[in-house]
Design a protein around this motif. Structure first.
Motif, PDB file in Angstrom:
ATOM      1  N   SER A 114     -22.614  46.744  51.436  1.00  0.00           N
ATOM      2  CA  SER A 114     -22.729  46.992  52.933  1.00  0.00           C
ATOM      3  C   SER A 114     -21.478  46.906  53.554  1.00  0.00           C
ATOM      4  O   SER A 114     -20.544  46.683  53.108  1.00  0.00           O
ATOM      5  CB  SER A 114     -23.658  45.633  53.233  1.00  0.00           C
ATOM      6  N   GLY A 115     -21.582  47.449  54.944  1.00  0.00           N
ATOM      7  CA  GLY A 115     -20.505  47.499  55.672  1.00  0.00           C
ATOM      8  C   GLY A 115     -19.983  45.955  56.005  1.00  0.00           C
ATOM      9  O   GLY A 115     -18.510  45.730  56.014  1.00  0.00           O
ATOM     10  N   SER A 116     -20.713  45.327  56.098  1.00  0.00           N
ATOM     11  CA  SER A 116     -20.436  43.551  56.304  1.00  0.00           C
ATOM     12  C   SER A 116     -19.445  43.262  55.173  1.00  0.00           C
ATOM     13  O   SER A 116     -18.473  42.750  55.272  1.00  0.00           O
ATOM     14  CB  SER A 116     -21.561  42.784  56.686  1.00  0.00           C
ATOM     15  N   ASN A 119     -15.855  44.575  54.999  1.00  0.00           N
ATOM     16  CA  ASN A 119     -15.124  43.993  55.938  1.00  0.00           C
ATOM     17  C   ASN A 119     -14.822  42.673  55.594  1.00  0.00           C
ATOM     18  O   ASN A 119     -13.616  41.982  55.543  1.00  0.00           O
ATOM     19  CB  ASN A 119     -15.660  44.025  57.410  1.00  0.00           C
ATOM     20  N   TYR A 148     -17.538  46.149  66.103  1.00  0.00           N
ATOM     21  CA  TYR A 148     -18.444  45.775  65.403  1.00  0.00           C
ATOM     22  C   TYR A 148     -18.186  45.889  63.934  1.00  0.00           C
ATOM     23  O   TYR A 148     -17.779  47.075  63.337  1.00  0.00           O
ATOM     24  CB  TYR A 148     -19.831  46.511  65.403  1.00  0.00           C
ATOM     25  N   HIS A 149     -18.037  44.930  63.277  1.00  0.00           N
ATOM     26  CA  HIS A 149     -17.676  45.304  61.775  1.00  0.00           C
ATOM     27  C   HIS A 149     -18.604  44.310  60.634  1.00  0.00           C
ATOM     28  O   HIS A 149     -18.190  44.187  59.655  1.00  0.00           O
ATOM     29  CB  HIS A 149     -16.130  44.454  61.646  1.00  0.00           C
ATOM     30  N   GLY A 150     -19.723  44.217  61.430  1.00  0.00           N
ATOM     31  CA  GLY A 150     -20.742  43.574  60.579  1.00  0.00           C
ATOM     32  C   GLY A 150     -21.344  42.140  60.846  1.00  0.00           C
ATOM     33  O   GLY A 150     -20.753  41.644  61.992  1.00  0.00           O
ATOM     34  N   GLU A 221     -12.250  50.442  64.336  1.00  0.00           N
ATOM     35  CA  GLU A 221     -12.977  51.777  64.206  1.00  0.00           C
ATOM     36  C   GLU A 221     -12.320  52.921  64.681  1.00  0.00           C
ATOM     37  O   GLU A 221     -11.920  52.803  65.893  1.00  0.00           O
ATOM     38  CB  GLU A 221     -14.357  51.466  64.541  1.00  0.00           C
ATOM     39  N   ASP A 254     -11.759  51.018  59.756  1.00  0.00           N
ATOM     40  CA  ASP A 254     -13.452  51.017  59.571  1.00  0.00           C
ATOM     41  C   ASP A 254     -14.138  52.051  59.772  1.00  0.00           C
ATOM     42  O   ASP A 254     -14.573  52.418  60.888  1.00  0.00           O
ATOM     43  CB  ASP A 254     -13.838  49.724  60.327  1.00  0.00           C
ATOM     44  N   VAL A 256     -17.230  52.887  58.313  1.00  0.00           N
ATOM     45  CA  VAL A 256     -18.689  52.717  57.914  1.00  0.00           C
ATOM     46  C   VAL A 256     -19.509  53.762  58.751  1.00  0.00           C
ATOM     47  O   VAL A 256     -20.435  54.341  58.075  1.00  0.00           O
ATOM     48  CB  VAL A 256     -18.896  51.405  58.334  1.00  0.00           C
ATOM     49  N   ILE A 257     -19.187  53.824  60.058  1.00  0.00           N
ATOM     50  CA  ILE A 257     -19.891  54.796  60.797  1.00  0.00           C
ATOM     51  C   ILE A 257     -19.226  56.448  60.768  1.00  0.00           C
ATOM     52  O   ILE A 257     -20.091  57.322  60.587  1.00  0.00           O
ATOM     53  CB  ILE A 257     -20.162  54.544  62.208  1.00  0.00           C
ATOM     54  N   LYS A 283     -22.777  52.972  54.890  1.00  0.00           N
ATOM     55  CA  LYS A 283     -23.798  54.120  55.533  1.00  0.00           C
ATOM     56  C   LYS A 283     -23.753  55.468  54.891  1.00  0.00           C
ATOM     57  O   LYS A 283     -24.690  55.526  54.078  1.00  0.00           O
ATOM     58  CB  LYS A 283     -23.393  53.881  56.978  1.00  0.00           C
TER      59      LYS A 283
END
Ligand code: PLP
Length: 451
Positions: A114-116, A119, A148-150, A221, A254, A256-257, A283
């Motif tokens: 996962s992204g969390s 990180n 937001y990083h998780g 991000e 980051d 992730v998005i 993601k």
């Protein structure tokens, strides 16, 4: 049927980031099917998925090729780990593909779920890197407010969200937060370009205060997503690069998005000219078909943590899970074959952006912004003032989000803004429909707010 689902859901299922008491009173929406850019609820309503699930279903829902790829792998080897000096073909092929598709400095990947976890891995990897270089004191990571990083202990700590920090005693030690480049909300009388420089210089100030010898990395991000699609002014990332240029501090982007086509390039780093040393991904890596994430590791970092030798005491049972890796590989093949990145850059991206930005003329909208296929509408009471001045922050955003869902479009509310991040496969007709529903949603919300 829906009432039955709702009652059973309320009885046993705790949802992420939800006030369960309020949600149970209202009843969950039960989503039963997805195809392309659309989802269906248990009452048979068809809804346009303007959030691509949770910023992840880049290739759209219900792709048979992915189901088949997972099935093939399932029949061959459904699970093995990479702990026992072992590996397997999907992990090898996915790592190789990622080395090819990511910016040139990245030739290694550490897989997570996962992204969390990506990180959390970043925090440990940054500290391991500096310890291996004989500088264990460089353990501080600087991140940004409203990032937001998780929501694990590490990801939640890197993130800069108060409601997350308030639960569970975050951040963990050694994480420092600086300002975000949020011109619309915080830029005052400056131009966006001036504000980009000011916001970036918060990093320089923090480095001077904390000391370069204590700082391991800056984490950000390319576009803050869950924070409200905060697209940085054009001056921001170049100024960050200038600040970090002659300093021995790692840069972590980051993605992730922003990865896998969301911003009109394979990675947001390319859109903004960021040269990162580590890059968390998740993601869009599998378009959410199965959970998988990773940290892309640059040659600079790999030369130390691989080159110098020694264990990195970190990993997960499901790191590089063969089924998730097979799903990710097929997903990347689809993105490449269907030229979805080019589509966002040259076709559906500009097409949707033009119409989305025109929503900025609505009396309720203070700013409409969009890069690639991620956008926001800032709702304000007193246009043209940029003041975010609805009395009860978040209430109008929630009203608008609920109207949107009822009107047949999923958008997300962040404070008093509406967020959009549709699948990269969105057609022109779907884009037209999306804009029509968004426009009606603004009218409905405006009428409600004026009452
Ligand atoms: N990093 C960013 C930029 C994110 O947007 C998210 C999730 O939205 C995460 C990390 C956490 O990812 P996950 O929910 O897969 O743990």
């Amino acid at each position: 049927l829906t009432a039955d689902y709702r009652a059973r859901d309320a009885a046993h299922h705790m949802h992420p980031f939800s006030d369960m008491k309020a949600l149970n009173a209202e009843g969950s929406r039960v989503i039963v099917r997805g195809e392309g850019a659309w989802i269906w609820d248990s009452d048979g309503n068809r809804i346009l998925d303007g959030m691509a699930g949770l910023w992840c279903v880049n290739i759209g829902h219900g792709r048979k090729e992915i189901a088949e790829a997972i099935q093939r792998q399932m029949a061959e080897l459904s699970y093995y780990n990479a702990f026992f000096k072992t590996t397997h073909p999907p992990a090898i092929a996915l790592a190789e593909t990622l080395a090819r598709l990511t910016p040139p400095q990245f030739n290694h990947v550490f897989f997570v779920n996962s992204g969390s976890e990506a990180n959390d891995t970043v925090i440990r990897m940054v500290r391991h890197y500096w310890a291996t270089r004989g500088k264990p004191e460089k353990s501080v990571l600087i991140a940004r407010h409203n990032a937001y990083h998780g929501s694990t202990m590490g990801g939640g700590s890197l993130g800069g969200m108060k409601p997350i920090h308030e639960q569970g005693g975050l951040p963990i030690p050694g994480i420092h937060h600086i300002a975000q480049p949020y011109w619309f909300g915080e830029g005052g009388d400056t131009t966006p370009e001036e504000f980009g420089i000011i916001a970036a210089r918060a990093l320089e100030t923090a480095i001077e205060e904390i000391g370069e010898d204590k700082i391991g990395a800056f984490v950000a991000e390319p576009i803050q997503g869950a924070g409200g699609v905060i697209i940085p002014p054009s001056t921001y990332w170049p100024e960050i690069a200038r600040i970090l240029k002659d300093r021995d501090i790692l840069l972590v982007a980051d993605e992730v998005i922003t990865g896998f086509g969301r911003t009109g390039n394979w990675f947001g780093s390319e859109t903004f000219g960021i040269e990162a040393d580590l890059m968390p991904i998740a993601k869009g890596l599998s378009s959410g078909y199965l959970p998988i994430g990773g940290v892309m590791v640059s040659d600079k970092v790999a030369d130390v943590i691989i080159g110098e030798g020694g264990d990195f005491n970190h990993g997960f049972t499901y790191s590089a899970h063969p089924l998730a890796a097979a799903a990710a590989l097929e997903n990347l093949r689809i993105i490449e074959n269907e030229k979805l990145v080019e589509r966002v850059r040259d076709d559906i991206g500009p097409y949707l952006q033009k119409k989305w930005l025109a929503l900025g003329d609505h009396p309720l909208v203070g700013e409409a912004r969009m890069t690639g296929l991620m956008g926001a509408l800032e709702l304000v009471p007193n246009k043209p003032s940029r003041a975010l001045a609805f009395p009860d922050t978040g209430k109008v955003g929630t009203i608008a989000r609920d109207f949107s869902f009822r009107n047949g479009l999923v958008m997300r509310a962040v404070r008093d803004s509406l967020i959009l991040s549709p699948p990269l496969t969105l057609t022109h007709e779907e884009a037209d429909h999306l804009i029509a529903v968004a426009s009606k949603t603004l009218d409905d919300t405006h009428a409600e707010v004026k009452r």
